[in-house]
Write an enzyme that holds these catalytic residues in place. Structure first.
Site, mmCIF file in Angstrom:
data_model
loop_
_atom_site.group_PDB
_atom_site.id
_atom_site.type_symbol
_atom_site.label_atom_id
_atom_site.label_comp_id
_atom_site.label_asym_id
_atom_site.label_seq_id
_atom_site.Cartn_x
_atom_site.Cartn_y
_atom_site.Cartn_z
ATOM 1 C CG ASP A 258 -2.507 1.161 0.866
ATOM 2 O OD1 ASP A 258 -2.887 0.618 0.917
ATOM 3 O OD2 ASP A 258 -2.390 1.542 1.509
ATOM 4 C CG ASN B 182 -7.522 -3.241 -5.262
ATOM 5 O OD1 ASN B 182 -7.972 -3.215 -4.560
ATOM 6 N ND2 ASN B 182 -7.371 -3.124 -3.602
ATOM 7 C CE1 TYR C 179 -11.884 4.398 -10.310
ATOM 8 C CE2 TYR C 179 -13.621 3.656 -11.797
ATOM 9 C CZ TYR C 179 -13.099 3.260 -10.134
ATOM 10 O OH TYR C 179 -12.800 2.033 -9.523
ATOM 11 C CB ILE D 107 -16.899 -2.097 -2.422
ATOM 12 C CG1 ILE D 107 -17.060 -2.768 -4.248
ATOM 13 C CG2 ILE D 107 -17.185 -2.923 -1.379
ATOM 14 C CD1 ILE D 107 -18.410 -4.034 -3.903
#
Length: 250
Positions: free
Chosen positions: A38, A91, A157, A190
């Site tokens: 991360d 991800n 995006y 989500i």
């Protein structure tokens, strides 16, 4: 159906929270050694420590995926941890500014491209050669429902997620015969930190936009991701799988 990743090493980017955290945790529970990567090292460290405390194998890693050297280093860290690399989940991603294209800030455009698209390319660019040494591997690129539909004021995006699908299909064609499968997952909205600070009425509106009537959960995305990474999905390659509560069926 029992999924096991015992003996396998995985790299998960954007794993300090949300979907990435859930995927890293579930991979470790299924036996994988996981590099929890991360941009925020403190978050990665917390997740990795919790995995280890629960009996799994994990170590934190950090770096901006828009920086190729940082991604190369993360792959090297995974290889050092497990003697090779078997699984990659690209991800990490950001939303970017919400503005019409005619007003979109150039620096915002470049930043979204750097993280959401360049970062996925770098992940595959450095991971695939290591997987080839194993003779086998599996990659999941985290797309979005916005890989197949548009969304006003989110041009950067949307563009990255559409492009990510093309990149996924191309990589799948190039490496299928060499034992590496590449697929994409497309979540709808989500319950992650990205949505945590939204006003209640906005979240209610988002929930109502899904025919199922709610926002999704990270573990629901993780469940599909782990299946696609597993040998049970050995005939699934180059495809895009929605986790969207019926959003794209409308």
């Amino acid at each position: 159906m029992q999924i096991s990743f015992t003996g396998k090493t995985a790299l998960v980017t954007g794993a300090g929270s949300g979907i990435g955290e859930s995927i890293a945790t579930d991979l470790a529970r299924a036996g994988a050694r996981v590099v929890v990567a991360d941009i925020d090292f403190a978050k990665a460290e917390v997740v990795a420590e919790r995995i280890v405390k629960d009996g799994g194998q994990a170590q934190p890693g950090t770096g901006d995926v828009a920086d190729p050297a940082a991604v190369e280093a993360l792959v090297a860290e995974a290889v050092a941890m497990g003697g090779g690399l078997d699984l990659l989940v690209n991800n990490a991603g950001i939303g970017g500014p919400l503005m019409p294209l005619g007003e979109y800030p150039l620096d915002g455009w470049r930043r979204v491209m750097g993280v959401n698209l360049d970062g996925v390319f770098y992940g595959m660019r450095y991971a695939i050669p290591e997987m080839l040494k194993r003779g086998k591997g599996a990659i999941v690129n985290m797309a979005s429902i916005l890989g197949s539909v548009g969304y006003a004021n989110a041009g950067a995006y949307v563009a990255t997620k559409h492009a990510l699908l093309g990149l996924t299909k191309t990589a799948a064609l190039e490496y299928a015969a060499k034992g590496i499968r590449v697929n994409a997952v497309g979540p709808a909205f989500i319950e992650t930190p990205l949505l945590a600070n939204l006003p209640a009425d906005v979240k209610q509106a988002l929930a109502a936009s899904h025919p199922i009537g709610r926002i999704g959960r990270p573990e629901e995305v993780s469940a599909l991701t782990l299946f696609l990474l597993s040998d049970q999905a050995s005939f699934i390659n180059g495809s895009y799988h929605l986790v969207d509560g019926g959003y794209c069926a409308q």
